[in-house]
Write an enzyme that holds these catalytic residues in place. Structure first.
Site, mmCIF file in Angstrom:
data_model
loop_
_atom_site.group_PDB
_atom_site.id
_atom_site.type_symbol
_atom_site.label_atom_id
_atom_site.label_comp_id
_atom_site.label_asym_id
_atom_site.label_seq_id
_atom_site.Cartn_x
_atom_site.Cartn_y
_atom_site.Cartn_z
ATOM 1 N N ASP A 93 -7.381 -8.424 11.094
ATOM 2 C CA ASP A 93 -7.418 -7.034 10.633
ATOM 3 C C ASP A 93 -6.980 -6.904 9.170
ATOM 4 O OD1 ASP A 93 -4.670 -7.374 10.775
ATOM 5 O OD2 ASP A 93 -4.294 -5.514 11.874
ATOM 6 N N ALA A 95 -7.552 3.699 8.627
ATOM 7 C CA ALA A 95 -9.014 3.659 8.750
ATOM 8 C C ALA A 95 -9.466 3.160 10.119
ATOM 9 C CB ALA A 95 -9.619 2.790 7.652
ATOM 10 N N GLU A 97 5.547 6.598 8.426
ATOM 11 C CA GLU A 97 4.282 6.916 7.768
ATOM 12 C C GLU A 97 4.117 8.414 7.504
ATOM 13 O OE1 GLU A 97 1.372 3.249 9.152
ATOM 14 O OE2 GLU A 97 1.189 5.178 10.167
ATOM 15 N N LYS A 124 -8.822 -0.301 11.176
ATOM 16 C CA LYS A 124 -9.173 -1.725 11.114
ATOM 17 C C LYS A 124 -8.581 -2.519 12.276
ATOM 18 C CE LYS A 124 -5.684 -2.386 7.478
ATOM 19 N NZ LYS A 124 -5.419 -0.929 7.286
#
Length: 220
Positions: free
Chosen positions: A91, A21, A152, A23
């Protein structure tokens, strides 16, 4: 109580959001621009994380406990830190740890995890302000692909969708600190200064009422 009514900015800000996102990007930019101390999740130090993405059922519990221990140590340090003289931007929010636990652990693992979590959660420092970055699954997928972390690549859109729903549910009921919800599906914090400045204005200039959820969508 309005945290900014006196003109005093929040001293401890926690930025949250689903994987990808942005952060860490937002926390880092805010810390740089305001001379704040930056506290980030130590995901690179978690030896189980790459294994989790390749075999979630086998490594979820180890991954979760490693993150919980790391975050606990950081919260211990923050609890002894002088937040009156230095702004801290993090974060992550300590309480979010349980979002992943509920999503990834089986019943027996979650019961054991909860017994440990309940001991640790009392040390967590309460933020003056929490920022939740909402983001579409398509944008999350794009961001994850662009940053190119090998492990990821195995994250599925289905998992991101489940995680997004879990985050939305968590923050719908969240009331521990004032909360700003920012839709970042169409924002570019690094290349569009106006997007970042819009968010900064809400954080440092706009009075935010305790337990009031404010949805902010910067113009694109």
């Amino acid at each position: 109580m309005d945290i900014n009514m006196s003109g005093t900015p929040p001293r401890y800000i926690a930025v949250e959001g689903v994987i990808g996102a942005g952060k860490t990007t937002l926390a880092n930019l805010l810390a740089q621009r305001h001379g704040s101390r930056l506290v980030c999740e130590e995901f690179d130090d978690n030896p189980f994380l790459p294994k989790f993405y390749s075999n979630p059922k086998r490594y979820a519990f180890q991954t979760q406990l490693a993150f919980l221990a790391s975050r606990f140590k950081q919260q211990q340090a923050l609890s002894h830190h002088d937040l009156f003289h230095e702004t801290v931007i993090s974060d992550y929010l300590f309480e979010k740890d349980r979002i992943f636990a509920r999503l990834n652990l089986n019943e027996d693992e979650l019961q054991l995890y909860d017994s440990i979590y309940q001991i640790m959660t009392g040390i967590a420092v309460k933020p003056d302000l929490t920022i939740y970055l909402q983001c579409s699954v398509d944008r999350l997928t794009e961001n994850i692909k662009n940053r190119g972390r090998e492990y990821e690549k195995q994250i599925s859109e289905g998992y991101l969708s489940e995680l997004s729903e879990a985050y939305n549910h968590f923050f719908y009921h969240y009331n521990r600190s004032p909360l700003i919800i920012v839709n970042v599906s169409e924002t570019d914090l690094e290349s569009r200064p106006d997007h970042l400045e819009y968010i900064e204005k809400q954080i440092f200039q706009t009075p935010i009422h305790q337990q009031t959820h404010i949805h902010l969508i910067p113009d694109t």
